[in-house]
Scaffold this motif. Sequence first.
Motif, PDB file in Angstrom:
ATOM      1  N   UNK A  73       2.698  -4.035   3.988  1.00 14.52           N
ATOM      2  CA  UNK A  73       2.861  -5.111   2.919  1.00 14.52           C
ATOM      3  C   UNK A  73       2.072  -5.970   3.176  1.00 14.52           C
ATOM      4  N   UNK A  74       1.194  -6.733   2.391  1.00 16.61           N
ATOM      5  CA  UNK A  74       0.698  -8.063   2.559  1.00 16.61           C
ATOM      6  C   UNK A  74       0.885  -9.002   1.497  1.00 16.61           C
ATOM      7  N   UNK A  75       1.495  -9.999   1.746  1.00 14.22           N
ATOM      8  CA  UNK A  75       1.602 -10.714   3.160  1.00 14.22           C
ATOM      9  C   UNK A  75       2.693 -10.533   4.128  1.00 14.22           C
ATOM     10  N   UNK A  76       3.612  -9.965   3.511  1.00 21.86           N
ATOM     11  CA  UNK A  76       5.008  -9.590   4.229  1.00 21.86           C
ATOM     12  C   UNK A  76       6.186 -10.065   3.172  1.00 21.86           C
ATOM     13  N   UNK A  77       7.097 -10.356   3.819  1.00 18.04           N
ATOM     14  CA  UNK A  77       8.306 -10.835   2.888  1.00 18.04           C
ATOM     15  C   UNK A  77       9.528 -11.413   3.810  1.00 18.04           C
ATOM     16  N   UNK A 136      -6.114   9.766  -5.354  1.00 20.60           N
ATOM     17  CA  UNK A 136      -5.100  10.664  -5.809  1.00 20.60           C
ATOM     18  C   UNK A 136      -3.740  10.454  -4.863  1.00 20.60           C
ATOM     19  N   UNK A 137      -4.150  10.135  -3.571  1.00 27.89           N
ATOM     20  CA  UNK A 137      -2.960   9.724  -2.664  1.00 27.89           C
ATOM     21  C   UNK A 137      -2.663   8.411  -2.400  1.00 27.89           C
ATOM     22  N   UNK A 138      -3.540   7.386  -2.904  1.00 26.91           N
ATOM     23  CA  UNK A 138      -3.264   6.100  -2.372  1.00 26.91           C
ATOM     24  C   UNK A 138      -3.240   5.149  -3.474  1.00 26.91           C
ATOM     25  N   UNK A 139      -2.425   4.052  -3.664  1.00 18.12           N
ATOM     26  CA  UNK A 139      -2.410   3.290  -4.697  1.00 18.12           C
ATOM     27  C   UNK A 139      -1.745   1.935  -3.943  1.00 18.12           C
ATOM     28  N   UNK A 147      11.014  -0.857  -0.355  1.00 18.46           N
ATOM     29  CA  UNK A 147       9.811  -0.003   0.182  1.00 18.46           C
ATOM     30  C   UNK A 147      10.470   1.065   1.282  1.00 18.46           C
ATOM     31  N   UNK A 148      10.231   2.215   0.761  1.00 18.47           N
ATOM     32  CA  UNK A 148      10.681   3.145   1.474  1.00 18.47           C
ATOM     33  C   UNK A 148       9.614   4.103   2.033  1.00 18.47           C
ATOM     34  N   UNK A 149       9.478   4.373   3.422  1.00 18.45           N
ATOM     35  CA  UNK A 149       8.476   4.860   4.225  1.00 18.45           C
ATOM     36  C   UNK A 149       9.122   6.247   4.711  1.00 18.45           C
ATOM     37  N   UNK A 209       0.883  -1.164  -0.083  1.00 13.91           N
ATOM     38  CA  UNK A 209      -0.090  -0.045   0.108  1.00 13.91           C
ATOM     39  C   UNK A 209       0.737   1.235   0.135  1.00 13.91           C
ATOM     40  N   UNK A 210       0.610   2.196  -0.825  1.00 13.84           N
ATOM     41  CA  UNK A 210       1.438   3.288  -1.332  1.00 13.84           C
ATOM     42  C   UNK A 210       0.501   4.478  -0.986  1.00 13.84           C
ATOM     43  N   UNK A 211       1.223   5.476  -0.108  1.00 15.66           N
ATOM     44  CA  UNK A 211       0.621   6.462   0.400  1.00 15.66           C
ATOM     45  C   UNK A 211       1.336   7.955  -0.040  1.00 15.66           C
TER      46      UNK A 211
END
Length: 168
Positions: free
Chosen positions: A81-85, A33-36, A48-50, A8-10
């Motif tokens: 992250x679903x399911x994880x990694x 517009x803000x989520x994908x 994945x960067x937060x 999930x990207x925000x």
Amino acid sequence: MSGGATVDLVWIQKQIEHWIRFGRIVRTTILSRSRSTVAFDPGTVFAFVRWQANDFGTAQSRIDILRAPRAGEPYATVPYVTSGGDSLLRLSGWPKVERVLQFADAIEALGIEPADAAPDYWRHVHNRLSAGLEPRGYTATQHHAWLLRQACPPDPLTLRAASAGSAS
């Protein structure tokens, strides 16, 4: 579940940003517009960067380099992250995150996609930066050795020993 991962990207300007630095995205779903949401096939390596800010500046920054799990494989859970990694690298704090991004840039400068780099290299970077030490740079020779290891069939003795231990 058949494996793989979705992220999930925000993006909310000057407040919160989640983005993928590298990895082969197989599907993107735009929610607003803000989520994908982006999806990765099983076995795909991605970064994945937060980043999050408050009234005083950066409040949190984190990078996770993960390998999307195959069906039946164990995995670590990671927020968003679903399911994880399979966690290859997990660091927080902007100086360390920025350093990892520089290593990804250096790998790209060699003409190599960072997602294709040896997973052990990302573990090395994690361990060295966590200990406050400088990681070694990734080399074309190291990458070639990784590709050759990928092409070799598994050792039948190792497979036989592993399956003998799991017999009931």
